[in-house]
Design an enzyme around this catalytic site. Structure first.
Site, PDB file in Angstrom:
ATOM      1  N   TYR A   1       0.867  -1.165   0.000  1.00 39.85           N
ATOM      2  CA  TYR A   1       0.000   0.000   0.000  1.00 39.85           C
ATOM      3  C   TYR A   1       0.908   1.220   0.000  1.00 39.85           C
ATOM      4  CZ  TYR A   1      -4.639  -1.871   1.529  1.00 39.85           C
ATOM      5  OH  TYR A   1      -5.858  -2.469   1.635  1.00 39.85           O
TER       6      TYR A   1
ATOM      7  N   ASN B   1      -7.606   2.001   3.454  1.00 37.13           N
ATOM      8  CA  ASN B   1      -8.148   1.374   4.680  1.00 37.13           C
ATOM      9  C   ASN B   1      -6.999   1.032   5.635  1.00 37.13           C
ATOM     10  OD1 ASN B   1     -10.914   0.795   5.559  1.00 37.13           O
ATOM     11  ND2 ASN B   1     -10.083  -1.213   6.100  1.00 37.13           N
ATOM     12  N   ALA B   2      -6.593  -0.243   5.723  1.00 36.46           N
ATOM     13  CA  ALA B   2      -5.340  -0.620   6.389  1.00 36.46           C
ATOM     14  C   ALA B   2      -5.263  -0.271   7.874  1.00 36.46           C
ATOM     15  CB  ALA B   2      -4.146  -0.005   5.648  1.00 36.46           C
TER      16      ALA B   2
ATOM     17  N   ASN C   1      -9.613   0.461  -3.128  1.00 39.46           N
ATOM     18  CA  ASN C   1      -9.492  -0.709  -2.267  1.00 39.46           C
ATOM     19  C   ASN C   1     -10.844  -1.011  -1.664  1.00 39.46           C
ATOM     20  OD1 ASN C   1      -7.636  -2.621  -0.752  1.00 39.46           O
ATOM     21  ND2 ASN C   1      -8.757  -1.647   0.940  1.00 39.46           N
ATOM     22  N   GLU C   2     -11.331  -2.199  -1.890  1.00 41.80           N
ATOM     23  CA  GLU C   2     -12.626  -2.611  -1.333  1.00 41.80           C
ATOM     24  C   GLU C   2     -13.684  -1.538  -1.559  1.00 41.80           C
ATOM     25  OE1 GLU C   2     -11.974  -3.541   2.815  1.00 41.80           O
ATOM     26  OE2 GLU C   2     -11.761  -5.641   2.290  1.00 41.80           O
TER      27      GLU C   2
ATOM     28  N   TYR D   1     -11.087 -12.649   5.146  1.00 45.95           N
ATOM     29  CA  TYR D   1     -10.486 -12.830   6.470  1.00 45.95           C
ATOM     30  C   TYR D   1     -11.328 -13.855   7.229  1.00 45.95           C
ATOM     31  CZ  TYR D   1      -7.526  -8.956   5.314  1.00 45.95           C
ATOM     32  OH  TYR D   1      -6.584  -8.189   4.695  1.00 45.95           O
TER      33      TYR D   1
ATOM     34  N   GLU E   1      -5.984  -9.700  -0.978  1.00 44.26           N
ATOM     35  CA  GLU E   1      -5.584  -9.932   0.413  1.00 44.26           C
ATOM     36  C   GLU E   1      -6.204 -11.239   0.878  1.00 44.26           C
ATOM     37  OE1 GLU E   1      -7.033  -6.640   2.760  1.00 44.26           O
ATOM     38  OE2 GLU E   1      -6.187  -5.187   1.355  1.00 44.26           O
TER      39      GLU E   1
ATOM     40  N   TYR F   1       0.101  -7.551  14.149  1.00 49.37           N
ATOM     41  CA  TYR F   1      -0.891  -8.280  13.364  1.00 49.37           C
ATOM     42  C   TYR F   1      -0.866  -9.787  13.605  1.00 49.37           C
ATOM     43  CZ  TYR F   1      -4.343  -7.893   9.587  1.00 49.37           C
ATOM     44  OH  TYR F   1      -5.507  -7.860   8.859  1.00 49.37           O
TER      45      TYR F   1
HETATM   46  C1  GAL Z   1      -9.287  -5.326   4.402  1.00 49.03           C
HETATM   47  C2  GAL Z   1      -8.694  -4.024   3.893  1.00 49.03           C
HETATM   48  C3  GAL Z   1      -7.306  -3.791   4.458  1.00 49.03           C
HETATM   49  C4  GAL Z   1      -7.315  -4.041   5.943  1.00 49.03           C
HETATM   50  C5  GAL Z   1      -7.827  -5.427   6.221  1.00 49.03           C
HETATM   51  C6  GAL Z   1      -7.896  -5.801   7.668  1.00 49.03           C
HETATM   52  O1  GAL Z   1     -10.631  -5.313   4.331  1.00 49.03           O
HETATM   53  O2  GAL Z   1      -8.612  -4.026   2.490  1.00 49.03           O
HETATM   54  O3  GAL Z   1      -6.903  -2.508   4.173  1.00 49.03           O
HETATM   55  O4  GAL Z   1      -8.112  -3.095   6.547  1.00 49.03           O
HETATM   56  O5  GAL Z   1      -9.115  -5.535   5.742  1.00 49.03           O
HETATM   57  O6  GAL Z   1      -6.687  -5.744   8.269  1.00 49.03           O
END
Ligand code: GAL
Length: 923
Positions: A83, A127-128, A187-188, A239, A272, A339
């Site tokens: 990013y 975002n991030a 992004n998203e 995720y 991601e 993280y």
């Molecule tokens: C995603 C987003 C990332 C980060 C991640 C969670 O949805 O694209 O920027 O926020 O979630 O860590």
């Protein structure tokens, strides 16, 4: 490109070439990037981008960028996804800084030099878990809605694109300038403005971006997969374990083939895929996040992604880093952005690295996996096991993806499967996944099948070496084809071999390292290494210009270089370690970090100790609370209107961003004359924020916004004590702006105001007494950037800077009690003399009773590296990145402590601590 060079070199060195050269471009050579439903192809050659998300803005040290990128490369990542944080580079409209820790041109050079492809993701929105989702905070005052084609927003992002793209453009593989291979717009993006998406595409192209564009769709909805606004490629993210690291149950894996009709003849791209989780103020801590997404998670989910043919596979995060300065979105995360990733915030390898290495080395070694078709599910003897078969249509090699049918089940199972004339048995111990190969040309050998997984195989010219593995104690069986009976030499371990006239059968138990040498049979010799999976992960597969070699033993092997009969290795050791090298037989001498290796081992690091932090200088520092303080040079807070979508409940507008103070602490002084009975205030701080109020120098109290999810604002009502009012009165309010919200919902949430939102002084008769306000906040530090400083008096006066002299300050020892609510500074110097050839990640540790109410802004040599909140946690050790911290020389530590009550404030014990100790190459 490079392949031509590699082939020439190989001819000179007279041994064969591995098919995986380093993806580094020669200057000014152009390359093609094409794709089909299986994968990207570079100059026609299929690639599996096994990518690691890395945020340079969370690691403020160029040398450490190289360190971490080399670690990613050594672990088998072929790409790094970056990013680019607009906020990090732009303190004000039209102003950009791409120097020093912001020198992304250098970063892209390093990535290329290390041999990593780059996926560039410059937003504009990222975002991030970043403040305002990576938007510069000055963007929060725009009238137009962000993430739409509103004019003011568009003018701003176009300018950002023009500046950042001017750098990215120079590093594109297509044009031969570097290793950037993909470019993500937005992004998203869950808004609906296709015109905006079209504008982004057009701007990127107009800026000279020639690599394929893609988008990262929030949650696999095929948004922007086709139609107006859709870029060339479709990427998405997921995720599956979520972000509550208290979680202990295991999620099920998903079959993603449902995406195929929407993705069509393009490769599957994970923009991601979960590699850990963020942790909020007061959260369970990153150890839990690492457990939640640990080896079992990696095995199940990433193997499933390999089965699903995600040939662009980006793990978010592989290295998280630090939200130094005011970079965090306070609603979701604190200073550490560790993280729970495979690499810690301090760049250390964790228990998550071994499985990643196995997967990455498999993908690098077994090129046939890059193009596979589904043959479908095969019924085995145990319906609890799912055996899915895929085949490379060109070579005919087959791959068996074996896992529990119920991917959440931990029961041990085993099944048979059929391959050719054979019906081998494969066992799964607990929650496990295996990728097995059959009818596969393994280097110059023919693998009929193996119930062990391939980790790596290399062609060393004089012999092939293959490393296969299975879980400790499990049976393994490997069958190889020969034209005549080969000679089998078991060098270590127990192996039973049999020959049936066509195939050689080897059976064994995975336990430590079993070594077999096979000669003859019409093939070059094979050194077969049969390991348990833990032992397998002690191997490193390291590229040389003539193809990869294997090395085994030390903590990390970064690079290898052949020079005649010498092999030069660079790497790290956490202790004296054996070193074994599997290289062409011409290699006679091995060097480790420039020293000849003797006796088959490399040295460990010398122990290190740290001086205690003593000689603390101390001063109370809340002059703004004093009614006599001169605020005449402060900015008058007198706006009667704001473009903010949240309109103020009282006037004037007191939002800090509206007055150009965007980060950290902000002071208000309100002057009024006449009657007053009660003061009512509302502040916007973001989660876990705090504010303190004084009237005519007397402390009226502190309000905590709290950590409940969604808390951003807090209110306080203060009765004016009898006898405190004078003719001219001053309310002093210190508000901690913890940071801005993200804008993930495309709803302008990043504009939620910070600072005072409403202020009323009520007279005894209930009418509002007029108040004249002034405001003071942080200014951009030219070196350390816009997010380094807020508006504390000590920050404005330069207390954190190394050359500041604390004349007249007291000398105190820690722990130290303080009964005055407000700000005090503690400052000391410490000289370090750590060995130059050792990597010693240093942390600053706070030790105290969490019942004491204070919080600390931590400055090292002027850099604000974090916020410690004693009564909240969970973070109590803070990363001091080398470069900011001088490992050889003097350092200034300045701590701005905000005590929030009159009984438990002060500062506990503070110490330096080594979080690891490794020998490391000095270049
Ligand atoms: C995603 C987003 C990332 C980060 C991640 C969670 O949805 O694209 O920027 O926020 O979630 O860590």
């Amino acid at each position: 490109m490079r392949r031509v060079l590699v082939i020439m070199l190989a001819a000179v060195l007279a041994f064969a070439v591995d098919p995986v050269p380093r993806p580094v471009a020669e200057p000014h050579r152009q390359h093609t990037i094409t794709y089909d439903r299986y994968s990207l192809m570079i100059d026609g050659r299929r690639e599996w981008l096994w990518s690691a998300e890395f945020h340079y803005f969370r690691l403020p040290s160029q040398d450490l960028w190289r360190d971490q990128l080399e670690k990613l490369k050594a672990t088998g990542f072929t790409a790094v996804s970056l990013y680019f944080s607009w906020a990090y580079h732009s303190p004000a409209p039209g102003v950009y800084d791409f120097t020093g820790v912001r020198d992304v041109d250098r970063l892209l050079d390093i990535a290329e030099d290390v041999g990593l492809y780059v996926i560039a993701r410059p937003g504009p929105y990222i975002n991030a878990e970043a403040d305002a989702g990576g938007y510069p905070a000055w963007l929060t005052t725009q009238r137009g809605r962000a993430r739409t084609n509103a004019d003011d927003y568009q003018a701003a992002w176009e300018d950002w694109y023009d500046h950042v793209n001017a750098i990215i453009r120079r590093h594109q593989l297509t044009d031969g300038g570097g290793s950037v291979v993909l470019y993500q717009i937005e992004n998203e993006y869950d808004g609906s403005d296709a015109v905006y998406m079209e504008e982004l595409k057009a701007a990127a192209k107009a800026d000279g971006i020639t690599v394929p564009l893609f988008h990262n769709d929030k949650g696999r909805n095929l948004r922007w997969a086709s139609g107006p606004g859709a870029p060339e490629l479709y990427g998405t993210d997921t995720y599956p374990a979520g972000f509550d690291c208290n979680r202990t149950s295991f999620p099920a894996v998903t079959d993603y083939r449902f995406l195929r009709p929407g993705v069509g003849d393009r490769p599957f791209i994970w923009g991601e895929f979960q590699g850990g989780a963020f942790d909020p103020w007061g959260g369970p801590g990153y150890g839990r996040c690492r457990n939640m997404t640990g080896p079992a998670f990696e095995r199940m989910f990433y193997d499933n992604n390999i089965e699903n043919q995600f040939t662009v596979h980006n793990i978010y995060m592989a290295y998280g880093g630090t939200n130094w300065g005011w970079q965090a979105d306070p609603n979701v995360v604190y200073t550490s952005y560790d993280y729970g990733a495979a690499f810690t915030e301090q760049r250390q390898l964790t228990e998550k690295v071994p499985v990643l290495k196995q997967q990455a080395y498999l993908l690098a070694s077994v090129g046939d996996l890059r193009k596979t078709d589904d043959l479908g599910q095969q019924a085995g003897t145990d319906p609890a096991v799912r055996v899915w078969v895929k085949q490379n249509p060109d070579t005919g090699s087959r791959f068996y993806f074996v896992r529990h049918q119920d991917a959440t089940s931990a029961a041990p199972v085993s099944t048979t499967f059929t391959t050719g004339d054979y019906t081998p048995t494969v066992a799964l111990t607990g929650r496990d996944f295996k990728i097995l190969a059959a009818d596969y040309d393994m280097a110059r050998q023919r693998l009929v099948y193996s119930t062990s997984e391939i980790m790596a195989h290399v062609n060393l010219g004089d012999r092939d070496v293959a490393l296969l593995h299975g879980r400790t104690g499990e049976q393994g069986e490997t069958v190889l084809r020969y034209s005549s009976e080969p000679r089998v030499e078991v060098v270590a371990g127990d192996v039973t071999s049999s020959w049936n006239g066509r195939d050689l059968h080897l059976t064994y138990v995975h336990n430590g390292l079993t070594r077999v040498r096979i000669h003859g049979g019409g093939r070059p010799p094979l050194e077969l290494l049969l390991a348990d999976s833990d032992t397998a992960s002690t191997f490193w597969r390291v590229d040389t210009k003539a193809g990869p070699i294997l090395a085994r033993g030390p903590y990390l092997v970064r690079t290898a270089e052949r020079r005649g009969s010498s092999l030069l290795l660079r790497g790290d050791a956490d202790q004296a370690s054996p070193l074994e090298v599997f290289a062409p037989k011409q290699v006679r001498t091995v060097y480790w970090n420039g020293h000849r290796v003797r006796g088959g081992s490399v040295p460990g690091p010398d122990p290190v100790t740290f001086p205690e932090l003593t000689n603390w200088r101390y001063t109370e520092d809340t002059p703004e609370a004093d009614p006599a303080f001169d605020d005449s040079r402060w900015v008058a807070a007198d706006h009667l209107t704001t473009d903010n979508p949240t309109q103020p409940a009282t006037l004037p507008v007191l939002y800090t961003d509206d007055y150009g103070f965007h980060y950290g602490d902000v002071w208000y002084r309100g002057h009024f004359t006449g009657a007053g009975k009660q003061i009512a205030l509302t502040a916007g701080t973001g989660r876990a924020g705090v504010w303190t109020v004084w009237l005519n120098g007397a402390n009226l109290g502190t309000v905590n916004t709290g950590t409940a999810s969604g808390n951003q604002n807090s209110t306080g009502t203060f009765d004016i004590p009898d006898g405190l009012l004078r003719e001219d009165n001053v309310i002093s309010v210190l508000v901690r702006n913890m940071g801005h919200n993200e804008n993930g919902g495309s709803n302008d949430n990043h504009k939620r105001p910070r600072g005072l939102l409403a202020a009323t002084v009520a007279a005894p008769d209930g009418t509002a007494t007029p108040v004249t306000w002034r405001i003071q906040g942080g200014r951009t530090d030219q070196l350390r950037g816009p997010m380094n400083n807020g508006g504390l008096h000590g920050e404005r006066a330069g207390y954190p800077l190394p050359d500041f002299r604390p004349t007249g300050w007291d000398t105190v020892t820690l722990p130290h009690n303080d009964t005055t609510p407000g700000v005090a500074w503690y400052r000391t110097k410490v000289r370090l003399d750590l060995p130059k050839d050792q990597d010693v990640p240093v942390g600053l540790r706070f030790t105290d009773d969490p019942g004491r109410h204070y919080r600390v802004l931590i400055f090292v040599n002027g850099w604000q590296v974090g916020q410690y909140v004693n009564d909240l946690g969970p973070q109590r050790v803070f990363t001091l990145p080398q470069g900011i911290l001088r490992h050889q020389g003097e350092n200034t530590i300045a701590l701005a402590v905000w005590s929030t009550d009159s009984t438990t404030g002060g500062l506990g014990e503070v110490s330096l601590t080594a979080q690891g100790n490794y020998t490391t190459p000095t270049r």
